[in-house]
Design a protein around this motif. Structure first.
Motif, short mmCIF file in Angstrom:
data_model
loop_
_atom_site.label_atom_id
_atom_site.label_comp_id
_atom_site.label_asym_id
_atom_site.label_seq_id
_atom_site.Cartn_x
_atom_site.Cartn_y
_atom_site.Cartn_z
N THR A 17 40.14 34.84 38.94
CA THR A 17 38.69 34.68 39.03
C THR A 17 38.03 35.66 38.08
N THR A 40 38.83 30.50 37.21
CA THR A 40 37.53 30.14 37.77
C THR A 40 36.54 31.25 37.42
N VAL A 42 32.88 32.87 38.14
CA VAL A 42 31.74 32.89 39.05
C VAL A 42 30.63 33.72 38.41
N ASP A 46 21.96 31.28 37.20
CA ASP A 46 22.07 29.85 36.93
C ASP A 46 20.91 29.43 36.04
N ARG A 51 24.07 27.94 31.88
CA ARG A 51 24.53 26.55 31.95
C ARG A 51 25.16 26.12 30.62
N GLU A 58 33.80 24.77 30.54
CA GLU A 58 34.29 23.61 31.29
C GLU A 58 34.96 22.59 30.37
N THR A 63 37.02 26.21 35.31
CA THR A 63 36.05 25.95 36.36
C THR A 63 34.98 27.04 36.34
N ARG A 65 31.42 28.40 38.41
CA ARG A 65 30.51 28.29 39.54
C ARG A 65 29.29 29.16 39.26
N ASP A 68 26.62 31.61 42.28
CA ASP A 68 27.42 32.07 43.43
C ASP A 68 28.46 33.06 42.94
N THR A 71 31.23 34.77 46.57
CA THR A 71 32.35 34.22 47.34
C THR A 71 33.63 34.25 46.52
N PRO A 73 36.90 32.77 45.37
CA PRO A 73 37.52 31.45 45.41
C PRO A 73 38.90 31.51 46.08
#
Length: 480
Positions: A17, A40, A42, A46, A51, A58, A63, A65, A68, A71, A73
């Motif tokens: 992560t 991933t 995070v 946003d 973006r 991506e 991945t 996120r 957020d 959290t 993953p």
């Protein structure tokens, strides 16, 4: 792990992560993905920029996120974080509870160096509350003068990952490291390192001065040749004593006075070395003249001595120290002379965003009209004002927390005239310069050294410095 050993990690299929997009997160995500890790990313934000960055990642199969960053993953085996993320974030607390390691971008770069099949270049590392960027750039200039392939990298804005994984081969890297980066770099082992100074800063992030100092001190862990400390700042020498270093690694001090054995210092306007000479009890090697340092302000001479110590620890000859210092030019907004108008000097030190940096800046001049103020970041100003009071011709204050400086001036320099500008718009700088010009006398220096962050009025300290320079040039035209 010794300084020259390279660690190997089997990244294939490893769930990693990456916390945070930006200058460190994106290169980290790409590098890990290229090595077969399941990545991933995070990110707290946003916005449109995030973006766009997410879309690029991506497309590679990474991945992302957005919105957020709290959290952890599932299946995460390692977290790689951007340096600014605070240690008490829920993501990190969850990782610690799950027994998942947390690395910073520096740790990842350290682990991946040599991964491209080339010999890993040793690191000469610099940290401290102030002066890091200047010292690292001086060091790189000296190393280049010695004919070495090098780059100034790290917190200076050049990605360490790009440096260790790129096509360019290096003999040695000059590495600037922040306390944030060092916090997340447990296995870093530099060839040699310097802690320039220690003063309260970023305490909201670290939690205490002790924790901040401990993270700075990590730069000395495992050093192989030299731990460079500031003889005028005993806390930096304490960090050397506490460090677990390689056998034979030496403590090397720098001082603005006459150096003792195992120190670099100044004698009769000459920078001298009594550390890397055959008989340091009786000999001293001339390195450069004080006039070779640009600008020759006391704290900048200290930076030059620290850079010289690291270069000498790497085996650089004295002539290269001199030549490197002569060719070095400081970055903008660091004690930058803007103009002389009517026998008054105008100097931009917008980079002085805390009291420690401003103290050094004020000490460089004899009679000053001081322009200050901005976001105080929890700082207090009594000690700063007390030390500078005798050199202050006048003070012009602006910015959100200017009252804190005004109150310190009332307590410790009540005779100094103060202009308090009750405005926080960017146009306030023009008015500040006009007031400063009226207060100044021939031989004075009008000094922008805010002792505060800039974000209440300006995008960053660069924009603040540019506004000052523009205002000075406008004043010069009026005075012509």
């Amino acid at each position: 792990m010794g300084s020259q050993e390279v660690s190997t990690v089997d990244w294939q299929g490893k769930h990693v992560t990456v916390a945070g997009l930006g200058v460190s997160g994106i290169p980290a995500a790409r590098a890990l993905h290229e090595r077969g890790a399941i990545v991933t990313v995070v990110n707290d934000g946003d916005d449109e920029r995030a973006r766009a960055q997410a879309t690029e990642l991506e497309a590679l199969g990474i991945t992302v996120r957005l919105g957020d960053g709290a959290t952890l993953p599932p299946s995460t085996e390692l977290v790689v974080t951007a340096p600014g993320w605070q240690p008490d974030k829920p993501l990190f607390l969850a990782a610690a509870e799950a027994g998942v390691d947390i690395w910073g971008d520096v740790e990842l770069a350290w682990r991946l160096r040599g991964d491209n099949g080339r010999k890993a270049a040793p690191w000469l590392a610099v940290t401290g509350t102030n002066g890091k960027t200047t010292t690292v750039r001086m060091l790189a200039s000296i190393l280049e003068a010695a004919g070495l392939r090098t780059a100034a990298v790290g917190n200076i804005g050049v990605s360490l990952l790009d440096a260790v994984l790129g096509e360019q081969e290096y003999d040695v890297l000059a590495v600037e490291l922040s306390s944030y980066q060092l916090h997340w770099a447990p296995s870093l082992r530099a060839h040699s390192a310097a802690v320039l100074n220690l003063a309260p800063d970023h305490l909201d992030w670290h939690g205490s001065m002790e924790a901040y100092a401990a993270d700075k001190g990590r730069v000395f862990e495992g050093n192989t040749v030299a731990c460079v400390y500031n003889a005028a700042d005993p806390a930096t020498e304490d960090l050397v004593r506490e460090a677990d270093v390689e056998e034979g690694c030496r403590a090397i001090g720098f001082t603005l006075g006459t150096p003792g054995p195992s120190q670099l210092g100044v004698v009769d306007g000459i920078l001298v070395d009594r550390a890397f000479v055959a008989n340091r009890q009786k000999q001293a090697q001339e390195l450069a003249e004080v006039s070779d340092v640009n600008p020759p302000a006391p704290h900048n001479i200290a930076n030059a001595l620290a850079a010289a110590a690291l270069a000498r620890a790497f085996g650089v000859e004295p002539a290269a120290v001199r030549d490197g210092l002569r060719t070095f030019r400081p970055d903008a907004h660091r004690i930058e002379h803007v103009a002389d108008i009517g026998e008054v000097a105008y100097v931009d030190d917008s980079k002085a965003t805390n009291t420690h940096a401003t103290e050094a800046s004020l000490a460089a001049y004899g009679s000053i009209v001081w322009i200050a103020g901005g976001l105080a970041k929890g700082a207090t100003f009594d000690e700063l004002v007390t030390g500078a009071a005798k050199r202050l011709r006048g003070v012009v204050l602006m910015g959100a927390d200017r009252a804190l400086i005004r109150e310190a001036l009332t307590r410790h320099a009540p005779e100094v005239p103060v202009v308090d500008l009750d405005r926080t718009d960017t146009g306030a700088m023009s008015e500040a310069v006009e007031h400063a010009a009226r207060l100044a006398r021939p031989g004075d220096t009008v000094l922008l050294a805010p002792a505060c962050a800039s974000m209440d009025m300006f995008t960053n300290y660069n924009k603040r410095g540019e506004a000052f320079a523009d205002a000075v040039r406008a004043h010069a035209e009026k005075s012509a």
